[in-house]
Scaffold this motif. Structure first.
Motif, PDB file in Angstrom:
ATOM      1  N   UNK A 239      41.945  -4.668  32.329  1.00 16.48           N
ATOM      2  CA  UNK A 239      42.387  -3.541  31.522  1.00 16.48           C
ATOM      3  C   UNK A 239      42.566  -2.302  32.403  1.00 16.48           C
ATOM      4  N   UNK A 240      43.342  -1.353  31.888  1.00 15.32           N
ATOM      5  CA  UNK A 240      43.601  -0.091  32.580  1.00 15.32           C
ATOM      6  C   UNK A 240      43.108   1.062  31.735  1.00 15.32           C
ATOM      7  N   UNK A 251      49.561   4.766  29.093  1.00 11.36           N
ATOM      8  CA  UNK A 251      49.880   4.629  27.669  1.00 11.36           C
ATOM      9  C   UNK A 251      51.038   3.663  27.429  1.00 11.36           C
ATOM     10  N   UNK A 252      51.929   3.546  28.394  1.00 11.59           N
ATOM     11  CA  UNK A 252      53.080   2.661  28.252  1.00 11.59           C
ATOM     12  C   UNK A 252      52.715   1.197  28.435  1.00 11.59           C
ATOM     13  N   UNK A 253      51.536   0.956  29.007  1.00 14.92           N
ATOM     14  CA  UNK A 253      51.161  -0.395  29.412  1.00 14.92           C
ATOM     15  C   UNK A 253      50.472  -1.116  28.250  1.00 14.92           C
ATOM     16  N   UNK A 254      50.813  -2.402  28.004  1.00 18.17           N
ATOM     17  CA  UNK A 254      50.203  -3.103  26.866  1.00 18.17           C
ATOM     18  C   UNK A 254      48.686  -3.231  26.965  1.00 18.17           C
ATOM     19  N   UNK A 350      47.453 -10.871  21.115  1.00 22.03           N
ATOM     20  CA  UNK A 350      46.703 -10.284  19.992  1.00 22.03           C
ATOM     21  C   UNK A 350      45.971  -9.030  20.429  1.00 22.03           C
ATOM     22  N   UNK A 351      45.406  -9.060  21.636  1.00 20.89           N
ATOM     23  CA  UNK A 351      44.697  -7.883  22.130  1.00 20.89           C
ATOM     24  C   UNK A 351      45.678  -6.747  22.392  1.00 20.89           C
TER      25      UNK A 351
END
Length: 557
Positions: A239-240, A251-254, A350-351
């Motif tokens: 995760x980021x 924010x742009x990253x899933x 899903x996440x």
């Protein structure tokens, strides 16, 4: 200006000091004038520097603080001696803790006067804040003090105050003016390269982990390491996240889960608690970033930084340290990671959907008729204000809500709250407006904070600054009333009523309107655009029963 600058031989000291400041690429002066600084300030503006004159010294120092953060330059402010200096203690302390490069020209009482009613020993006051104080009492070294101040501000990222006695300022220099700016003596070095043994330790920690969170701070932003952080998280199936000042970077990253710390979103909070490895890139792992150590309690911690700290805010900062520039450190780690890809499988469609769609705080509160849930107010602001506009996030109870804007780049989201002081928001917004005159600044503040320095609304009008001031007005000092209620003590001292802040704005010559429903924001913003450049205040009446996750955690202890 990097070349040696010369003016008329043997000028008076205040003229030479002004010329030296100008030679340091000073373009804007934030000041409140008095006997101790007015001759110097007039000389500085005569040299083409723009003067922005506040109604309170605190505001001048705070404006210079955000100007420095927004431009990457050294902020310059000035106050007179005695009470002029004592007024900036809170703003100066905040700048110290945020590591803001400032140079403040302050008068001192006359050296040769038997009595001066504004005398105070200034050095101990300034040093107590953590700033550096230069006692400028030598005429032959007068311009040397300026070079030393800018050198320290630039290389140590700290505020420096130069104190010059009134009577000394008006004396002639004993030698011709000759000045080489600090840029001529600052060492020019390349990026800090990583040590191979330390890289191996990081790589081994990643290989042994299953759930990795990469947290980027301002160091990653300034180094240009966004894509490298994303590549590292990709290699780890991780995760980021970001620190508060760098919020919005992913924010742009899933799999960008938002802010790390007390301001994290509900989904992000859960994922950070599941992590077994935290990799902090250009982030100091301060108390706020780890929520006092509670967020990553199960995780081993890696810090990649040019100046890694073993101890931060009373806690061990990390377990493994990689001293390196953010870009170089990450690339060295990636070069040694297996190329076949991660087998961790933490990421999923899903996440990603949950990260995108879940509310920051799903807690429900009873509605208060005639008032807006502050979360809904922030969502409405986020909906109508373009994503590329400049945003200033202030401090106080409302700051959690206003930090939850989505899809805004960290370069356009400005926050300095390292000292936990309210009352800075309006001044910070003004500093950003001066730094970026072609942009409209959006200030997100609380009523208690705004009213501490409401006099600066007149400064906004006088200097023609372009601002939209959004005040979440709960009629009280929000943090205090919730703590008082929790502790079962009277809230009398923290409740002052909502008043009419829109009328206050109009009284200072600005536009003002009151909003008490979420469906009013579109029309309000459209009319703000139609009126054209200028400043407007939105007095947003919000419910006072909605608490932040940070506050609820505090009240549960």
């Amino acid at each position: 200006m990097n070349s040696v600058t010369a003016i008329n031989a043997n000028p008076v000291a205040y003229q030479a000091l002004a010329a030296a400041f100008r030679a340091e690429d000073t373009e804007v002066l934030f000041a409140l004038l008095g006997d101790g600084n007015m001759h110097w300030a007039a000389s500085l503006t005569d040299l083409g520097v723009r003067g922005v004159y506040a109604r309170h010294e605190h505001a001048a120092c705070a404006m210079a603080t955000m100007y420095a953060r927004a431009t990457g330059k050294v902020g310059v402010a000035s106050v007179t001696c005695g009470p002029g200096l004592t007024q900036i203690m809170t703003a100066l302390t905040t700048a110290v803790q945020a590591r803001i490069p400032l140079v403040i020209f302050a008068g001192e009482s006359p050296m040769h006067a038997g009595f001066y009613n504004q005398h105070v020993e200034q050095r101990p006051l300034v040093v107590a804040t953590g700033a550096h104080y230069i006692t400028a009492h030598s005429l032959p070294r007068m311009t040397d003090y300026v070079r030393e101040a800018f050198f320290l501000a630039r290389t140590e990222r700290m505020p420096v105050v130069i104190g010059v006695p009134l009577d000394l300022q008006k004396q002639m220099l004993p030698k011709p003016y000759d000045y080489a700016p600090s840029s001529s003596v600052i060492p020019r070095t390349g990026r800090v390269m990583p040590n191979e043994t330390d890289v191996d330790r990081v790589v081994n920690a990643i290989k042994a982990s299953k759930r990795v969170v990469v947290v980027a701070g301002l160091g990653a932003l300034y180094s240009g390491a966004q894509l490298d952080c994303e590549a590292l998280a990709e290699a780890c199936d991780g995760m980021l996240a970001t620190t508060l000042p760098a919020r919005g970077m992913f924010d742009h990253h899933p799999f960008g889960i938002g802010i790390s710390g007390g301001y994290c979103r509900a989904t992000g909070h859960r994922l950070m608690q599941e992590a077994d490895l935290l990799i902090a890139v250009g982030a100091s792992l301060a108390h706020f970033t780890t929520d006092g150590g509670k967020l990553f309690s199960k995780a081993q911690k890696v810090q990649i930084d040019t100046q890694p700290l073993g101890l931060k805010h009373g806690r061990q900062a990390a377990d493994i340290y990689l001293r390196a520039d953010a870009v170089e450190g990450i690339r060295a780690v990636l070069d040694k990671l297996p190329k076949e890809g991660s087998q961790r499988n933490w990421r999923s469609d899903a996440l990603a959907t949950e990260i995108a769609d879940a509310p920051a705080d799903p807690t429900t509160f009873p509605p208060q008729p005639g008032f807006i849930d502050p979360r809904d107010a922030v969502a409405a602001i986020d909906r109508v204000v373009p994503k590329d506009w400049e945003v200033i996030n202030s401090s106080g109870h409302c700051a959690y809500f206003t930090a939850q804007l989505r899809g805004r780049r960290p370069e356009n989201f400005n926050v300095i709250r390292d000292f936990g002081a309210i009352g800075n928001g309006l001044s910070y917004a003004m500093g950003a407006a001066v730094a970026k005159p072609d942009r409209t600044i959006v200030l997100l503040d609380g009523d208690g904070s705004l009213l501490m320095h409401a006099q600066e609304l007149e400064t906004v009008r006088r200097h023609g600054l372009k601002m939209l001031i959004c005040v979440l007005n709960d009629g009280a000092y929000g943090s205090e009333i919730h703590k008082m209620h929790s502790d079962a003590i009277s809230d009398e001292g923290a409740v002052h009523g909502r008043g009419d802040l829109a009328a206050v704005a109009r009284g200072f010559g600005l536009r003002g309107r009151t909003l008490n429903s979420s469906d009013q924001f579109e029309l309000a913003f459209q009319e703000f655009l139609e009126v054209g450049p200028g400043a407007e205040l939105w007095d947003i009446h919000v419910a006072d029963n909605v608490t932040t996750p940070v506050m609820r955690a505090h009240m549960s202890h």
